[in-house]
Write an enzyme that holds these catalytic residues in place. Structure first.
Site, PDB file in Angstrom:
ATOM      1  N   HIS A 125       9.937  44.997   7.138  1.00 11.64           N
ATOM      2  CA  HIS A 125       8.908  44.417   8.016  1.00 11.64           C
ATOM      3  C   HIS A 125       8.980  45.040   9.403  1.00 11.64           C
ATOM      4  O   HIS A 125       7.955  45.318  10.030  1.00 11.64           O
ATOM      5  CB  HIS A 125       9.135  42.909   8.181  1.00 11.64           C
ATOM      6  CG  HIS A 125       8.432  42.058   7.162  1.00 11.64           C
ATOM      7  ND1 HIS A 125       7.071  42.058   6.985  1.00 11.64           N
ATOM      8  CD2 HIS A 125       8.910  41.154   6.279  1.00 11.64           C
ATOM      9  CE1 HIS A 125       6.738  41.202   6.034  1.00 11.64           C
ATOM     10  NE2 HIS A 125       7.838  40.637   5.576  1.00 11.64           N
ATOM     11  N   GLN A 183       5.663  38.886  11.809  1.00 13.07           N
ATOM     12  CA  GLN A 183       5.015  37.823  11.020  1.00 13.07           C
ATOM     13  C   GLN A 183       4.577  36.641  11.865  1.00 13.07           C
ATOM     14  O   GLN A 183       3.859  35.767  11.381  1.00 13.07           O
ATOM     15  CB  GLN A 183       5.958  37.344   9.905  1.00 13.07           C
ATOM     16  CG  GLN A 183       6.213  38.423   8.861  1.00 13.07           C
ATOM     17  CD  GLN A 183       7.073  37.892   7.734  1.00 13.07           C
ATOM     18  OE1 GLN A 183       8.288  37.855   7.857  1.00 13.07           O
ATOM     19  NE2 GLN A 183       6.447  37.470   6.651  1.00 13.07           N
ATOM     20  N   GLY A 187      13.484  34.161   5.043  1.00 15.27           N
ATOM     21  CA  GLY A 187      13.576  35.245   6.017  1.00 15.27           C
ATOM     22  C   GLY A 187      12.253  35.381   6.731  1.00 15.27           C
ATOM     23  O   GLY A 187      11.202  35.075   6.162  1.00 15.27           O
ATOM     24  N   CYS A 208       6.496  37.091  -0.125  1.00 17.58           N
ATOM     25  CA  CYS A 208       6.481  37.275   1.331  1.00 17.58           C
ATOM     26  C   CYS A 208       5.541  36.248   1.941  1.00 17.58           C
ATOM     27  O   CYS A 208       4.452  36.022   1.411  1.00 17.58           O
ATOM     28  CB  CYS A 208       5.992  38.682   1.653  1.00 17.58           C
ATOM     29  SG  CYS A 208       5.907  39.026   3.421  1.00 17.58           S
ATOM     30  N   LEU A 209       5.955  35.625   3.047  1.00 18.17           N
ATOM     31  CA  LEU A 209       5.105  34.604   3.684  1.00 18.17           C
ATOM     32  C   LEU A 209       3.782  35.194   4.178  1.00 18.17           C
ATOM     33  O   LEU A 209       2.804  34.465   4.326  1.00 18.17           O
ATOM     34  CB  LEU A 209       5.853  33.952   4.854  1.00 18.17           C
ATOM     35  CG  LEU A 209       7.092  33.129   4.480  1.00 18.17           C
ATOM     36  CD1 LEU A 209       7.786  32.629   5.733  1.00 18.17           C
ATOM     37  CD2 LEU A 209       6.721  31.963   3.573  1.00 18.17           C
ATOM     38  N   HIS A 252      14.161  43.589   2.751  1.00 15.19           N
ATOM     39  CA  HIS A 252      12.779  43.119   2.895  1.00 15.19           C
ATOM     40  C   HIS A 252      12.431  42.935   4.378  1.00 15.19           C
ATOM     41  O   HIS A 252      11.382  43.378   4.843  1.00 15.19           O
ATOM     42  CB  HIS A 252      12.610  41.806   2.112  1.00 15.19           C
ATOM     43  CG  HIS A 252      11.236  41.208   2.179  1.00 15.19           C
ATOM     44  ND1 HIS A 252      10.389  41.145   1.098  1.00 15.19           N
ATOM     45  CD2 HIS A 252      10.555  40.635   3.204  1.00 15.19           C
ATOM     46  CE1 HIS A 252       9.252  40.562   1.461  1.00 15.19           C
ATOM     47  NE2 HIS A 252       9.329  40.240   2.739  1.00 15.19           N
ATOM     48  N   GLU A 253      13.340  42.272   5.120  1.00 11.52           N
ATOM     49  CA  GLU A 253      13.039  41.963   6.527  1.00 11.52           C
ATOM     50  C   GLU A 253      13.088  43.209   7.409  1.00 11.52           C
ATOM     51  O   GLU A 253      12.269  43.370   8.312  1.00 11.52           O
ATOM     52  CB  GLU A 253      14.003  40.897   7.066  1.00 11.52           C
ATOM     53  CG  GLU A 253      13.948  39.553   6.336  1.00 11.52           C
ATOM     54  CD  GLU A 253      12.546  38.992   6.155  1.00 11.52           C
ATOM     55  OE1 GLU A 253      11.679  39.206   7.024  1.00 11.52           O
ATOM     56  OE2 GLU A 253      12.312  38.346   5.116  1.00 11.52           O
TER      57      GLU A 253
HETATM   58 NI    NI Z   1       8.084  39.236   4.068  1.00  5.34          NI
END
Ligand code: NI
Length: 170
Positions: free
Chosen positions: A138, A50, A45, A92-93, A134-135
């Site tokens: 963000h 991001q 995701g 998370c990236l 989660h997304e």
């Molecule tokens: Ni994330």
């Protein structure tokens, strides 16, 4: 085009995003770039902040490119229903190497637009429900450590500060 993944503590990750109002080629290119960047980073995701874009759009693909039907683009998503509870480890990236168990709803229903501006209802459970939450967090400027207890969050932030000092966190 592959875009660089923005890491914590970049302020763009901690600000609510702006609603998408134009459904044009620019938006389609942004979504394509987000998929490309996510696949390159081995994520399932990715939210626009991001890659440094403060817009309310996120992409998800739990199959990691294996099933074309699992590619999801959510524009202006909102969670309209949540039920149950699940606790699983999350990463998370934008916070590489940080993982912790996060409490989330077990099932959620999301209302979102597609790339043509058409509203759709999506339902998810287990990992998909987690990805939605989660997304969408963000898009509201919330990172997963903010969903942990104050103590756990402080430990993570301390660990990141240490890595910043030694140059391990870029
Ligand atoms: Ni994330």
């Amino acid at each position: 085009m592959i875009r660089e993944i923005v890491k914590y503590p970049d302020p763009i990750l901690q600000r609510p995003t702006e609603k998408v109002t134009e459904f044009n080629d620019e938006l389609r290119t942004l979504a394509a770039d987000m998929f490309e960047s996510m696949y390159m980073a081995q994520g399932i995701g990715l939210a626009a902040p991001q890659i440094g874009i403060g817009k309310r759009i996120t992409v998800i693909d739990l199959s990691n490119q294996k099933e074309p039907g699992e590619k999801l683009v959510l524009v202006n998503p909102e969670i309209v229903h949540r039920e149950g509870r699940q606790v699983q480890e999350e990463g998370c990236l934008s916070l590489p190497e940080i993982r912790d168990k996060v409490v989330r709803a077990a099932r959620v229903r999301v209302r979102a637009q597609d790339l043509n501006g058409v509203w759709q209802d999506l339902e998810g459970e287990e990992l998909l429900a987690r990805a939605f939450q989660h997304e969408i967090d963000h898009l509201d400027g919330i990172l997963f450590p903010w969903r942990l207890s104050g103590l756990k969050r402080d430990l993570i932030l301390r660990r990141i500060r240490k890595m910043q000092k030694t140059g391990e966190w870029k």
